[in-house]
Design an enzyme around this catalytic site. Structure first.
Site, PDB file in Angstrom:
ATOM      1  N   LYS A 187      -9.816 -68.010 -12.704  1.00 33.35           N
ATOM      2  CA  LYS A 187      -9.284 -67.247 -11.554  1.00 33.35           C
ATOM      3  C   LYS A 187     -10.410 -66.549 -10.812  1.00 33.35           C
ATOM      4  O   LYS A 187     -10.496 -66.607  -9.583  1.00 33.35           O
ATOM      5  CB  LYS A 187      -8.271 -66.211 -12.066  1.00 33.35           C
ATOM      6  CG  LYS A 187      -7.992 -65.081 -11.092  1.00 33.35           C
ATOM      7  CD  LYS A 187      -6.989 -64.084 -11.637  1.00 33.35           C
ATOM      8  CE  LYS A 187      -7.550 -62.916 -12.411  1.00 33.35           C
ATOM      9  NZ  LYS A 187      -8.143 -61.834 -11.599  1.00 33.35           N
ATOM     10  N   ARG A 217      -6.673 -56.992  -4.692  1.00 38.41           N
ATOM     11  CA  ARG A 217      -7.954 -56.379  -4.391  1.00 38.41           C
ATOM     12  C   ARG A 217      -9.042 -57.408  -4.088  1.00 38.41           C
ATOM     13  O   ARG A 217      -9.921 -57.177  -3.253  1.00 38.41           O
ATOM     14  CB  ARG A 217      -8.351 -55.519  -5.593  1.00 38.41           C
ATOM     15  CG  ARG A 217      -9.376 -54.532  -5.216  1.00 38.41           C
ATOM     16  CD  ARG A 217      -9.873 -53.762  -6.376  1.00 38.41           C
ATOM     17  NE  ARG A 217     -11.007 -52.994  -5.921  1.00 38.41           N
ATOM     18  CZ  ARG A 217     -12.211 -53.479  -5.820  1.00 38.41           C
ATOM     19  NH1 ARG A 217     -12.447 -54.724  -6.157  1.00 38.41           N
ATOM     20  NH2 ARG A 217     -13.184 -52.723  -5.372  1.00 38.41           N
ATOM     21  N   PRO A 234     -13.962 -48.510  -5.967  1.00 35.99           N
ATOM     22  CA  PRO A 234     -14.529 -48.420  -4.617  1.00 35.99           C
ATOM     23  C   PRO A 234     -15.224 -49.726  -4.208  1.00 35.99           C
ATOM     24  O   PRO A 234     -15.448 -50.600  -5.053  1.00 35.99           O
ATOM     25  CB  PRO A 234     -15.568 -47.308  -4.759  1.00 35.99           C
ATOM     26  CG  PRO A 234     -15.972 -47.335  -6.193  1.00 35.99           C
ATOM     27  CD  PRO A 234     -14.772 -47.808  -6.969  1.00 35.99           C
ATOM     28  N   ASP A 251     -18.093 -49.336  -2.138  1.00 34.61           N
ATOM     29  CA  ASP A 251     -19.290 -48.788  -1.490  1.00 34.61           C
ATOM     30  C   ASP A 251     -20.510 -49.710  -1.626  1.00 34.61           C
ATOM     31  O   ASP A 251     -21.309 -49.836  -0.692  1.00 34.61           O
ATOM     32  CB  ASP A 251     -19.603 -47.390  -2.066  1.00 34.61           C
ATOM     33  CG  ASP A 251     -19.752 -47.410  -3.576  1.00 34.61           C
ATOM     34  OD1 ASP A 251     -18.844 -47.953  -4.250  1.00 34.61           O
ATOM     35  OD2 ASP A 251     -20.762 -46.914  -4.087  1.00 34.61           O
ATOM     36  N   LEU A 252     -20.624 -50.389  -2.782  1.00 32.42           N
ATOM     37  CA  LEU A 252     -21.805 -51.244  -2.970  1.00 32.42           C
ATOM     38  C   LEU A 252     -21.744 -52.477  -2.062  1.00 32.42           C
ATOM     39  O   LEU A 252     -22.758 -52.904  -1.515  1.00 32.42           O
ATOM     40  CB  LEU A 252     -21.921 -51.677  -4.434  1.00 32.42           C
ATOM     41  CG  LEU A 252     -22.183 -50.545  -5.439  1.00 32.42           C
ATOM     42  CD1 LEU A 252     -21.987 -51.039  -6.867  1.00 32.42           C
ATOM     43  CD2 LEU A 252     -23.603 -49.991  -5.277  1.00 32.42           C
ATOM     44  N   ARG A 271      -0.260 -63.224 -12.358  1.00 26.92           N
ATOM     45  CA  ARG A 271      -1.408 -63.108 -11.454  1.00 26.92           C
ATOM     46  C   ARG A 271      -2.626 -63.815 -12.044  1.00 26.92           C
ATOM     47  O   ARG A 271      -3.493 -64.280 -11.295  1.00 26.92           O
ATOM     48  CB  ARG A 271      -1.777 -61.628 -11.248  1.00 26.92           C
ATOM     49  CG  ARG A 271      -0.825 -60.879 -10.341  1.00 26.92           C
ATOM     50  CD  ARG A 271      -1.390 -59.503 -10.061  1.00 26.92           C
ATOM     51  NE  ARG A 271      -2.821 -59.605  -9.899  1.00 26.92           N
ATOM     52  CZ  ARG A 271      -3.705 -58.724 -10.382  1.00 26.92           C
ATOM     53  NH1 ARG A 271      -3.311 -57.660 -11.024  1.00 26.92           N
ATOM     54  NH2 ARG A 271      -4.989 -58.902 -10.198  1.00 26.92           N
TER      55      ARG A 271
HETATM   56  N1  EPU Z   1     -18.053 -50.375  -8.461  1.00 21.72           N
HETATM   57  C1  EPU Z   1     -18.535 -49.375  -7.661  1.00 21.72           C
HETATM   58  N2  EPU Z   1     -18.746 -49.655  -6.334  1.00 21.72           N
HETATM   59  C2  EPU Z   1     -18.495 -50.887  -5.811  1.00 21.72           C
HETATM   60  C3  EPU Z   1     -18.013 -51.899  -6.632  1.00 21.72           C
HETATM   61  C4  EPU Z   1     -17.796 -51.623  -7.973  1.00 21.72           C
HETATM   62  O1  EPU Z   1     -18.760 -48.270  -8.113  1.00 21.72           O
HETATM   63  O2  EPU Z   1     -18.729 -51.077  -4.597  1.00 21.72           O
HETATM   64  C5  EPU Z   1     -17.808 -50.101  -9.893  1.00 21.72           C
HETATM   65  C6  EPU Z   1     -16.340 -50.339 -10.264  1.00 21.72           C
HETATM   66  O3  EPU Z   1     -15.533 -49.194  -9.985  1.00 21.72           O
HETATM   67  C7  EPU Z   1     -16.450 -50.644 -11.745  1.00 21.72           C
HETATM   68  C8  EPU Z   1     -17.764 -51.421 -11.831  1.00 21.72           C
HETATM   69  O4  EPU Z   1     -18.504 -51.069 -10.660  1.00 21.72           O
HETATM   70  O5  EPU Z   1     -16.566 -49.451 -12.481  1.00 21.72           O
HETATM   71  C9  EPU Z   1     -17.620 -52.924 -11.919  1.00 21.72           C
HETATM   72  O6  EPU Z   1     -16.757 -53.385 -10.898  1.00 21.72           O
HETATM   73  P1  EPU Z   1     -16.917 -54.815 -10.213  1.00 21.72           P
HETATM   74  O7  EPU Z   1     -17.177 -54.623  -8.770  1.00 21.72           O
HETATM   75  O8  EPU Z   1     -17.887 -55.653 -10.977  1.00 21.72           O
HETATM   76  O9  EPU Z   1     -15.459 -55.404 -10.371  1.00 21.72           O
HETATM   77  P2  EPU Z   1     -14.822 -56.453  -9.366  1.00 21.72           P
HETATM   78  O10 EPU Z   1     -15.866 -57.343  -8.868  1.00 21.72           O
HETATM   79  O11 EPU Z   1     -13.962 -55.753  -8.400  1.00 21.72           O
HETATM   80  C10 EPU Z   1     -14.359 -58.347 -11.084  1.00 21.72           C
HETATM   81  C11 EPU Z   1     -13.151 -59.030 -11.650  1.00 21.72           C
HETATM   82  C12 EPU Z   1     -12.413 -58.088 -12.588  1.00 21.72           C
HETATM   83  C13 EPU Z   1     -13.375 -57.661 -13.694  1.00 21.72           C
HETATM   84  C14 EPU Z   1     -14.627 -57.007 -13.080  1.00 21.72           C
HETATM   85  C15 EPU Z   1     -15.681 -56.644 -14.110  1.00 21.72           C
HETATM   86  C16 EPU Z   1     -12.515 -60.573  -9.906  1.00 21.72           C
HETATM   87  C17 EPU Z   1     -11.514 -60.998  -8.914  1.00 21.72           C
HETATM   88  N3  EPU Z   1     -12.267 -59.448 -10.581  1.00 21.72           N
HETATM   89  O12 EPU Z   1     -13.854 -57.232 -10.345  1.00 21.72           O
HETATM   90  O13 EPU Z   1     -11.378 -58.850 -13.163  1.00 21.72           O
HETATM   91  O14 EPU Z   1     -12.746 -56.738 -14.549  1.00 21.72           O
HETATM   92  O15 EPU Z   1     -15.235 -57.929 -12.142  1.00 21.72           O
HETATM   93  O16 EPU Z   1     -16.071 -57.757 -14.827  1.00 21.72           O
HETATM   94  O17 EPU Z   1     -13.501 -61.262 -10.123  1.00 21.72           O
HETATM   95  C18 EPU Z   1      -9.285 -59.231 -14.184  1.00 21.72           C
HETATM   96  O18 EPU Z   1      -9.493 -60.452 -14.049  1.00 21.72           O
HETATM   97  O19 EPU Z   1      -8.352 -58.769 -14.909  1.00 21.72           O
HETATM   98  C19 EPU Z   1     -10.165 -58.282 -13.494  1.00 21.72           C
HETATM   99  C20 EPU Z   1      -9.830 -57.018 -13.272  1.00 21.72           C
END
Ligand code: EPU
Length: 419
Positions: free
Chosen positions: A22, A91, A121, A123-124, A398
């Protein structure tokens, strides 16, 4: 609303085919926005999150055809604004920002709110777009990024939680069409990022270092259509390993990549299970004695946050004291109260769970508001005494393709019912 009813106490054995990932498929589908030529993506899992992404792409103007795991997309003429109604449901729709910005010079998407696993967030992502020369504005709940021309830059995506997976994807997708060279420092190293990079390379992008902390992208003038097969879903595979550990005799996982699962296999071996990996198969059997674990979630290649809840379901009935710390999403504990309703002995201390294994859980009506938490409750129900009803099943749909049918294929007794 459907619910899943698990009749506990049936042992699992046999083999199960793992679906495409996914979390790879979502950004890869978004990346097709980068070219006006047709792209074909195979091994796309049949999940509601994928359905949302395909709806967003259609509403953006793409022609989308889908037949049994193969999706053909042509983004000949597209819009730059993703529709709120769909975006708010998922998201990951934020990952259309990068390709829209790269191709159109502008993109507008509803700003994702917090979700049950925390604040989340972006922000990154936005910091990355700004470094590439984009102006970022947040108005009326939307985030708008604008840059008639993107310029390569050196960007750090490090945060106190490690890197960001979708943020790395987004910046990489914007940078492939920028002028000059972009260096992403502190990039996410997840296999899903590598899979996206491989698809972009097949489209004509110049990318080096995906899978390491430093990704180097040399912008090209345009990308062309490409074909790509999505990698196996390592979290679905890990979930079936945990299911087999909880209630299995001898279970084989087919069509997996064992290299992506080291951080899940190693603790299961420490916990006493006998695991063999051979080519694209993994088999798991119970050992002589189960042992408790100490687990810390961290970005890849360490133990994944997306497996924390399922491993808690296993440790809930593992004799001794296990300690699990969540470092990526420090509030991701929706499964805990529900596991306790089933008789688990779990104490939440900050972002750490202290789990005292009990001999058996007892079935109960439960519900969870997160994908992995819901999966953990189904797994807990496999060995619980009596019947476990997992409500709000749409969370599972999902991210797991036919989890009930696949578990039933291994010998579980699970029914899906209208609530
Ligand atoms: N974070 C920030 N700022 C940002 C982005 C992230 O502070 O701009 C923080 C987040 O709050 C979190 C950490 O960085 O504490 C990691 O977040 P990340 O951005 O890596 O998560 P994501 O890319 O939104 C993906 C997966 C998630 C998985 C995370 C971590 C997808 C669609 N989602 O989310 O998958 O948990 O990476 O590996 O790829 C799931 O499949 O159940 C799921 C939640």
């Amino acid at each position: 609303m459907d619910k899943i009813v698990v009749h506990g106490g049936h042992r699992l054995s046999g083999s199960v085919k793992i679906s495409g990932s996914k979390n790879s498929a979502l950004p890869i589908l978004a990346a097709t926005l980068l070219t006006s030529e047709p792209c074909t993506i195979s091994r796309v899992p049949d999940l509601s999150d994928i359905h949302y992404m395909l709806t967003i792409l259609s509403e953006l103007g793409c022609e989308v055809e889908r037949a049994s795991g193969v999706v053909k997309i042509r983004a000949e003429k597209i819009l730059s604004q993703a529709p709120y109604d769909i975006v708010r449901k998922m998201r990951a729709s934020v990952c259309v920002l990068g390709p829209l910005l790269g191709r159109q010079g502008e993109a507008t998407v509803s700003l994702p709110g917090g979700c049950v696993i925390g604040d989340r967030p972006i922000d990154l992502h936005l910091r990355g777009f700004e470094a590439l020369g984009a102006a970022v504005r947040v108005t009326g709940g939307d985030v708008k990024v604008l840059a008639p021309k993107l310029r390569g830059a050196t960007i750090s995506l490090r945060s106190k939680f490690g890197s960001t997976v979708l943020g790395t994807d987004n910046v990489m997708m914007a940078a492939v069409l920028a002028d000059g060279v972009t260096i992403i420092d502190g990039a996410a190293e997840e296999p899903e990022v590598v899979d996206l990079a491989n698809f972009l390379i097949a489209m004509g992008a110049k990318i080096e270092g995906a899978g390491t902390r430093k990704i180097i992208i040399e912008g090209v003038k345009e990308l062309h259509g490409a074909e790509h097969e999505v990698i196996p879903d390592r979290i679905e595979a890990g979930t079936f390993l945990a299911a087999a550990a909880i209630a299995g005799d001898h279970v084989r996982l087919l069509r997996v990549n064992p290299l992506h699962l080291k951080a899940v296999i190693d603790p299961l071996v420490d916990a006493g299970f006998l695991i063999e990996a051979n080519g694209n198969e993994i088999s798991i059997r119970p050992g002589v004695k189960r042992r408790p674990l100490k687990l810390d979630t961290l970005p890849y290649p360490a133990f994944p946050t997306d497996m924390q809840a399922q491993m808690c379901a296993l440790l809930a009935t593992t004799e001794g004291i296990s300690v699990v710390t969540e470092n990526v999403f420090p509030h991701r504990f929706m499964h805990v109260a529900e596991l306790k309703r089933m008789g688990a002995d779990i104490d939440l201390q900050g972002a750490t769970l202290v789990i005292k294994g009990v001999p058996q859980l007892s079935g109960a009506p439960v519900m969870a508001s997160d994908l992995r938490a819901s999966a953990a409750l189904v797994l807990a129900g496999l060995q619980a005494d009596g019947v476990t009803e997992v409500n709000r099943v749409y969370h599972i749909d999902r991210g797991y393709e036919s989890i009930d049918e696949k578990l039933n294929g291994l010998g579980a007794q699970i029914e899906r019912m209208k609530a």
